[in-house]
Design an enzyme around this catalytic site. Structure first.
Site, PDB file in Angstrom:
ATOM      1  N   HIS A  57       0.833  -1.210   0.000  1.00 45.51           N
ATOM      2  CA  HIS A  57       0.000   0.000   0.000  1.00 45.51           C
ATOM      3  C   HIS A  57       0.859   1.248   0.000  1.00 45.51           C
ATOM      4  O   HIS A  57       1.575   1.523   0.953  1.00 45.51           O
ATOM      5  CB  HIS A  57      -0.941   0.014   1.206  1.00 45.51           C
ATOM      6  N   HIS A  59       0.780   5.521  -1.373  1.00 42.84           N
ATOM      7  CA  HIS A  59       0.390   6.719  -2.126  1.00 42.84           C
ATOM      8  C   HIS A  59       1.705   7.486  -2.253  1.00 42.84           C
ATOM      9  O   HIS A  59       2.087   8.234  -1.348  1.00 42.84           O
ATOM     10  CB  HIS A  59      -0.638   7.558  -1.375  1.00 42.84           C
ATOM     11  N   GLN A  62       2.692  11.056  -1.148  1.00 37.62           N
ATOM     12  CA  GLN A  62       2.696  11.418   0.273  1.00 37.62           C
ATOM     13  C   GLN A  62       4.094  11.314   0.891  1.00 37.62           C
ATOM     14  O   GLN A  62       4.333  11.844   1.977  1.00 37.62           O
ATOM     15  CB  GLN A  62       1.677  10.573   1.039  1.00 37.62           C
ATOM     16  N   ARG A  84      -5.841  15.072   6.525  1.00 41.64           N
ATOM     17  CA  ARG A  84      -6.342  14.959   5.163  1.00 41.64           C
ATOM     18  C   ARG A  84      -6.498  16.343   4.518  1.00 41.64           C
ATOM     19  O   ARG A  84      -6.214  16.520   3.328  1.00 41.64           O
ATOM     20  CB  ARG A  84      -7.684  14.213   5.172  1.00 41.64           C
ATOM     21  N   TYR A 123      -4.607   7.655  -6.681  1.00 42.12           N
ATOM     22  CA  TYR A 123      -5.844   8.421  -6.868  1.00 42.12           C
ATOM     23  C   TYR A 123      -5.630   9.868  -7.286  1.00 42.12           C
ATOM     24  O   TYR A 123      -6.588  10.580  -7.581  1.00 42.12           O
ATOM     25  CB  TYR A 123      -6.741   8.352  -5.619  1.00 42.12           C
ATOM     26  N   ARG A 212     -16.443   5.604   1.111  1.00 47.79           N
ATOM     27  CA  ARG A 212     -16.676   7.055   1.143  1.00 47.79           C
ATOM     28  C   ARG A 212     -16.637   7.645  -0.267  1.00 47.79           C
ATOM     29  O   ARG A 212     -17.039   8.780  -0.470  1.00 47.79           O
ATOM     30  CB  ARG A 212     -15.608   7.755   1.994  1.00 47.79           C
ATOM     31  N   HIS A 232      -9.752   0.934   0.681  1.00 46.43           N
ATOM     32  CA  HIS A 232      -9.596   1.334   2.084  1.00 46.43           C
ATOM     33  C   HIS A 232     -10.867   0.952   2.839  1.00 46.43           C
ATOM     34  O   HIS A 232     -11.968   1.229   2.354  1.00 46.43           O
ATOM     35  CB  HIS A 232      -9.457   2.858   2.208  1.00 46.43           C
ATOM     36  N   GLU A 235     -10.724   2.315   8.458  1.00 43.97           N
ATOM     37  CA  GLU A 235      -9.492   2.885   9.015  1.00 43.97           C
ATOM     38  C   GLU A 235      -9.803   3.725  10.244  1.00 43.97           C
ATOM     39  O   GLU A 235      -9.036   3.737  11.198  1.00 43.97           O
ATOM     40  CB  GLU A 235      -8.797   3.749   7.949  1.00 43.97           C
ATOM     41  N   HIS A 269      -6.095  -1.412   5.746  1.00 48.44           N
ATOM     42  CA  HIS A 269      -6.260  -1.038   7.162  1.00 48.44           C
ATOM     43  C   HIS A 269      -7.112  -2.063   7.921  1.00 48.44           C
ATOM     44  O   HIS A 269      -6.603  -2.730   8.802  1.00 48.44           O
ATOM     45  CB  HIS A 269      -6.826   0.377   7.353  1.00 48.44           C
ATOM     46  N   ASP A 320       2.068   3.109   2.913  1.00 49.46           N
ATOM     47  CA  ASP A 320       0.968   4.072   2.832  1.00 49.46           C
ATOM     48  C   ASP A 320       1.439   5.523   2.711  1.00 49.46           C
ATOM     49  O   ASP A 320       1.757   5.988   1.629  1.00 49.46           O
ATOM     50  CB  ASP A 320       0.061   3.841   4.062  1.00 49.46           C
TER      51      ASP A 320
HETATM   52 ZN    ZN Z   1      -4.130   4.611   1.809  1.00 52.60          ZN
END
Ligand code: ZN
Length: 453
Positions: A57, A59, A62, A84, A123, A212, A232, A235, A269, A320
């Site tokens: 996992h 991203h 980040q 976030r 994403y 979500r 996800h 979490e 998660h 992550d």
């Molecule tokens: Zn993630």
């Protein structure tokens, strides 16, 4: 043909000495033979060789925020949700060149620590105002370009993200770079499929972002996808409460009841599970994708490892948000969080496998291969020749051997004893350094300075 000779290697049957490992031209292991003399021309690995670890996992962007989102906000109620918001402001500055530079840096760090494959849950598709790039898959392709430069294996998971809350809420402006409808998403997938066909170390899956961000109809649209399918789930407690209010079920409970969740799936998660959800997820064959340092960093909560493992559940690890980029760090945090929770020790170990370092490594090699959708996680015929050599003379490891050495690797020290790393039979890291370390770091520094300006 590539040939290695390892003084000690962890094979499916356990530790073996003097192992000759042969890989074909495509980088697949064709033989791993213990008690053999080094063949002529073999690459000698005098340390302790373990299979490359899948990182399931990521991203990647980040990585550029790691360490930069710790400052207390004026309101003083910092959480995943305030983090976030910081992330949304950050992505508004990130260009495709930046994204590629950051992804390459991340991949080098992962390789140097013993991760040989990365599942990129991607994403960040569009420009800050939500306008697609001229090539709608531009950002996805940049991750593949980074992987071509670093040599890491990559499972690209373009993420479908459409809404701003459980089952259809309006997205916020900060979410605009992530949004696609089904047609837009299919266009990205098609471009990625074309690119991945040219990359033997790459795989393509999909990642509906979370309950979500997509609707049941969108999930149903991809129900027959061969996988891997990552999402996800559970979490944060707020996410569980919102899902309960909207559907009458918790996120994992909802997925198990409404989707054909099976071994194609990886639920990232899975932090907040009831006993029933834990047993149901274990039975499904899906992998729980744990991201221990990120979950600790974001204050997500603690996964109940004994309950899930006791039910036969498969786990894998990911980095992550990349506050950590090393397998040992994720495994250490995973076991330590369980110790703090249960006020006891050696949680991942059992009678059959009394060393938690070995038990954790075995578990995440198995689960990681499944979640990555690639033949990884073992030094055995038919798997990709991903090797990580630990330097047994390193102060952290000396004088340990075998499983005790894995305990020392996971549970002690800071400086890394990873000496050599090969992916598909190609040596990418020697003496702890990736061949492109300097050039990739220079490009990353330039991107970071530009982002901070
Ligand atoms: Zn993630």
């Amino acid at each position: 043909m590539t040939v290695f000779h390892a003084a000690q290697a962890l094979l499916p049957g356990g530790w073996a000495r003097d192992v000759t490992i042969r890989a074909d031209a495509g980088g697949t292991v064709i033989a791993a033979l213990p008690d053999t003399a080094p063949p002529e021309g073999a690459e000698r690995l005098p340390g302790h060789v373990i299979p490359g670890v899948p990182n399931i996992h990521s991203h990647a962007f980040q990585r550029a925020m790691a360490g930069a989102a710790e400052r207390r906000s004026p309101a003083g109620r910092d959480s995943f949700w305030t983090w976030r918001e910081t992330m949304y402001r950050f992505v508004a500055r990130l260009t495709p060149d930046d994204a590629e530079a950051v992804a390459a840096q991340l991949q080098v760090e992962c390789l140097e620590h013993g991760f040989t494959h990365l599942a990129e849950f991607h994403y960040l598709h569009h420009q800050p105002d939500g306008t697609p790039y001229a090539d709608r898959a531009e950002m996805s392709l940049r991750h593949l370009a980074a992987a071509r430069a670093t040599g890491i294996g990559l499972t690209l998971l373009p993420s479908l993200y459409r809404h701003g809350g459980i089952f259809g809420a309006t997205p916020s402006p900060g979410q605009r770079p992530f949004l696609n409808d089904i047609d837009g998403f299919e266009a990205i997938l098609a471009r990625c499929a074309e690119a991945v066909r040219e990359m033997p170390r790459a795989r393509l899956g999909i990642a509906p972002h979370s309950l979500r961000a997509v609707t049941p109809a969108m999930l149903a649209h991809f129900a027959d996808h061969p996988g891997p399918i990552h999402i996800h789930a559970a979490e944060q407690l707020r996410e569980v409460e919102e899902c309960l209010a909207a559907t009458g079920a918790r996120p994992v409970e909802w997925l198990l009841a409404n989707m054909a969740v099976d071994a194609r799936w990886c639920l990232i998660h899975s932090t907040h599970l009831t006993g029933e959800e834990s047993r149901g997820l274990a039975r499904s064959g899906a992998v729980a994708g744990l991201c221990p340092t990120t979950e600790a960093s974001l204050g997500d909560g603690t996964f109940d490892l004994p309950a899930f493992a006791g039910a036969g559940g498969a786990v894998a690890i990911g980095t992550d948000s990349h506050v950590g980029t090393a397998p040992r760090e994720e495994l250490r945090q995973l076991e330590f969080s369980q110790r703090l929770r249960s006020l006891s020790r050696s949680i991942a170990a059992d009678g059959a496998s009394p060393h938690p370092g070995r038990a954790l490594l075995d578990a995440v090699l198995r689960g990681g291969a499944r979640a990555a959708g690639a033949p990884l996680g073992a030094i055995a015929p038919g798997t990709r020749c991903d090797l990580v050599e630990l330097d047994g003379a390193h102060p952290t490891l000396v004088p340990h051997q075998g499983d005790a050495l894995l305990d020392a690797w996971v549970f002690s020290g800071q400086s890394s004893p990873v000496r050599t790393v090969a992916v598909a039979g190609e040596v990418l890291v020697r003496d702890g350094r990736h061949h492109g370390h300097e050039a990739i770091a220079a490009r990353f520094r330039a991107a970071m300075r530009r982002l901070a300006a």
